[in-house]
Design a protein around this motif. Structure first.
Motif, PDB file in Angstrom:
ATOM      1  N   LYS A   6      -5.278  11.098   6.531  1.00 56.24           N
ATOM      2  CA  LYS A   6      -4.899  12.512   6.414  1.00 56.24           C
ATOM      3  C   LYS A   6      -4.034  12.756   5.185  1.00 56.24           C
ATOM      4  O   LYS A   6      -4.313  13.647   4.386  1.00 56.24           O
ATOM      5  CB  LYS A   6      -4.145  12.947   7.668  1.00 56.24           C
ATOM      6  CG  LYS A   6      -3.736  14.392   7.666  1.00 56.24           C
ATOM      7  CD  LYS A   6      -3.064  14.760   8.966  1.00 56.24           C
ATOM      8  CE  LYS A   6      -2.674  16.233   8.986  1.00 56.24           C
ATOM      9  NZ  LYS A   6      -2.023  16.588  10.248  1.00 56.24           N
ATOM     10  N   ASP A   7      -2.969  11.943   5.017  1.00 56.83           N
ATOM     11  CA  ASP A   7      -2.058  12.183   3.894  1.00 56.83           C
ATOM     12  C   ASP A   7      -1.831  10.959   3.000  1.00 56.83           C
ATOM     13  O   ASP A   7      -1.001  10.983   2.119  1.00 56.83           O
ATOM     14  CB  ASP A   7      -0.719  12.725   4.386  1.00 56.83           C
ATOM     15  CG  ASP A   7       0.098  11.697   5.142  1.00 56.83           C
ATOM     16  OD1 ASP A   7      -0.346  10.543   5.311  1.00 56.83           O
ATOM     17  OD2 ASP A   7       1.211  12.061   5.582  1.00 56.83           O
ATOM     18  N   ARG A   8      -2.582   9.879   3.257  1.00 58.94           N
ATOM     19  CA  ARG A   8      -2.549   8.645   2.447  1.00 58.94           C
ATOM     20  C   ARG A   8      -1.230   7.876   2.553  1.00 58.94           C
ATOM     21  O   ARG A   8      -0.970   6.975   1.771  1.00 58.94           O
ATOM     22  CB  ARG A   8      -2.865   8.940   0.972  1.00 58.94           C
ATOM     23  CG  ARG A   8      -4.143   9.712   0.727  1.00 58.94           C
ATOM     24  CD  ARG A   8      -5.403   8.995   1.023  1.00 58.94           C
ATOM     25  NE  ARG A   8      -5.590   7.915   0.045  1.00 58.94           N
ATOM     26  CZ  ARG A   8      -6.348   6.857   0.263  1.00 58.94           C
ATOM     27  NH1 ARG A   8      -6.984   6.711   1.389  1.00 58.94           N
ATOM     28  NH2 ARG A   8      -6.474   5.930  -0.647  1.00 58.94           N
ATOM     29  N   SER A   9      -0.374   8.214   3.506  1.00 58.15           N
ATOM     30  CA  SER A   9       0.868   7.475   3.699  1.00 58.15           C
ATOM     31  C   SER A   9       0.581   6.140   4.383  1.00 58.15           C
ATOM     32  O   SER A   9      -0.494   5.932   4.947  1.00 58.15           O
ATOM     33  CB  SER A   9       1.862   8.294   4.528  1.00 58.15           C
ATOM     34  OG  SER A   9       1.355   8.533   5.825  1.00 58.15           O
ATOM     35  N   PHE A  10       1.546   5.246   4.328  1.00 57.04           N
ATOM     36  CA  PHE A  10       1.416   3.926   4.919  1.00 57.04           C
ATOM     37  C   PHE A  10       2.282   3.794   6.165  1.00 57.04           C
ATOM     38  O   PHE A  10       3.335   4.424   6.267  1.00 57.04           O
ATOM     39  CB  PHE A  10       1.842   2.843   3.923  1.00 57.04           C
ATOM     40  CG  PHE A  10       0.896   2.684   2.777  1.00 57.04           C
ATOM     41  CD1 PHE A  10      -0.268   1.945   2.914  1.00 57.04           C
ATOM     42  CD2 PHE A  10       1.161   3.286   1.559  1.00 57.04           C
ATOM     43  CE1 PHE A  10      -1.145   1.793   1.850  1.00 57.04           C
ATOM     44  CE2 PHE A  10       0.298   3.141   0.489  1.00 57.04           C
ATOM     45  CZ  PHE A  10      -0.861   2.391   0.638  1.00 57.04           C
ATOM     46  N   LYS A  64       8.984   0.323  -0.427  1.00 63.06           N
ATOM     47  CA  LYS A  64       8.851   1.788  -0.556  1.00 63.06           C
ATOM     48  C   LYS A  64       8.153   2.170  -1.857  1.00 63.06           C
ATOM     49  O   LYS A  64       8.600   3.050  -2.589  1.00 63.06           O
ATOM     50  CB  LYS A  64      10.219   2.452  -0.468  1.00 63.06           C
ATOM     51  CG  LYS A  64      10.907   2.261   0.850  1.00 63.06           C
ATOM     52  CD  LYS A  64      12.223   3.002   0.882  1.00 63.06           C
ATOM     53  CE  LYS A  64      12.846   2.925   2.244  1.00 63.06           C
ATOM     54  NZ  LYS A  64      13.849   1.901   2.380  1.00 63.06           N
ATOM     55  N   ASN A  65       7.045   1.499  -2.140  1.00 64.56           N
ATOM     56  CA  ASN A  65       6.384   1.664  -3.428  1.00 64.56           C
ATOM     57  C   ASN A  65       4.868   1.652  -3.232  1.00 64.56           C
ATOM     58  O   ASN A  65       4.278   0.603  -2.975  1.00 64.56           O
ATOM     59  CB  ASN A  65       6.836   0.524  -4.347  1.00 64.56           C
ATOM     60  CG  ASN A  65       6.307   0.639  -5.737  1.00 64.56           C
ATOM     61  OD1 ASN A  65       5.157   1.007  -5.954  1.00 64.56           O
ATOM     62  ND2 ASN A  65       7.143   0.299  -6.703  1.00 64.56           N
ATOM     63  N   THR A  66       4.256   2.806  -3.368  1.00 64.98           N
ATOM     64  CA  THR A  66       2.815   2.930  -3.168  1.00 64.98           C
ATOM     65  C   THR A  66       2.034   2.024  -4.107  1.00 64.98           C
ATOM     66  O   THR A  66       1.050   1.404  -3.696  1.00 64.98           O
ATOM     67  CB  THR A  66       2.374   4.392  -3.350  1.00 64.98           C
ATOM     68  OG1 THR A  66       3.058   5.194  -2.379  1.00 64.98           O
ATOM     69  CG2 THR A  66       0.886   4.553  -3.163  1.00 64.98           C
ATOM     70  N   THR A  67       2.464   1.907  -5.348  1.00 68.34           N
ATOM     71  CA  THR A  67       1.775   1.041  -6.309  1.00 68.34           C
ATOM     72  C   THR A  67       1.812  -0.409  -5.840  1.00 68.34           C
ATOM     73  O   THR A  67       0.802  -1.120  -5.926  1.00 68.34           O
ATOM     74  CB  THR A  67       2.411   1.171  -7.707  1.00 68.34           C
ATOM     75  OG1 THR A  67       2.383   2.540  -8.105  1.00 68.34           O
ATOM     76  CG2 THR A  67       1.668   0.329  -8.723  1.00 68.34           C
ATOM     77  N   PHE A  68       2.945  -0.852  -5.322  1.00 67.36           N
ATOM     78  CA  PHE A  68       3.058  -2.213  -4.797  1.00 67.36           C
ATOM     79  C   PHE A  68       2.091  -2.406  -3.636  1.00 67.36           C
ATOM     80  O   PHE A  68       1.363  -3.400  -3.581  1.00 67.36           O
ATOM     81  CB  PHE A  68       4.498  -2.483  -4.335  1.00 67.36           C
ATOM     82  CG  PHE A  68       4.670  -3.826  -3.685  1.00 67.36           C
ATOM     83  CD1 PHE A  68       4.870  -4.961  -4.448  1.00 67.36           C
ATOM     84  CD2 PHE A  68       4.620  -3.957  -2.308  1.00 67.36           C
ATOM     85  CE1 PHE A  68       5.019  -6.207  -3.852  1.00 67.36           C
ATOM     86  CE2 PHE A  68       4.768  -5.192  -1.706  1.00 67.36           C
ATOM     87  CZ  PHE A  68       4.967  -6.320  -2.477  1.00 67.36           C
TER      88      PHE A  68
END
Length: 82
Positions: A6-10, A64-68
């Motif tokens: 839905k929002d691409r969060s992890f 707390k890093n989407t790229t990681f």
């Protein structure tokens, strides 16, 4: 590691029963994950000791890093770790 479609969060957590845990998130048992359904399992690791799993969970949450996270998923072979 789950990713909201839905929002691409992890969502990061540990469990002794991965299949059951994912199912509960999909059914809305967790208040945090309920509003972000559906979820997709995108990454997991296995450990022999619960303490190791908790330590790794804390490390991953601290990033707390989407790229990681995306790099971790991209380079993941789907095999066990630990």
């Amino acid at each position: 590691m789950l990713r909201s479609e839905k929002d691409r969060s992890f969502y990061i957590g540990y469990t002794s029963n991965l299949e059951n845990r994912v199912k509960k998130h999909q059914l809305g048992y967790s208040r945090y994950t309920r509003t972000k359904r559906p979820w997709k399992l995108v990454y997991f690791e296995t450990f022999d000791l619960k303490s190791e799993a908790i330590k790794r969970e804390r490390f991953l949450k601290d990033q707390k890093n989407t790229t990681f996270y995306e790099s971790l998923i991209k380079n993941w072979s789907g095999s066990s770790v630990g």
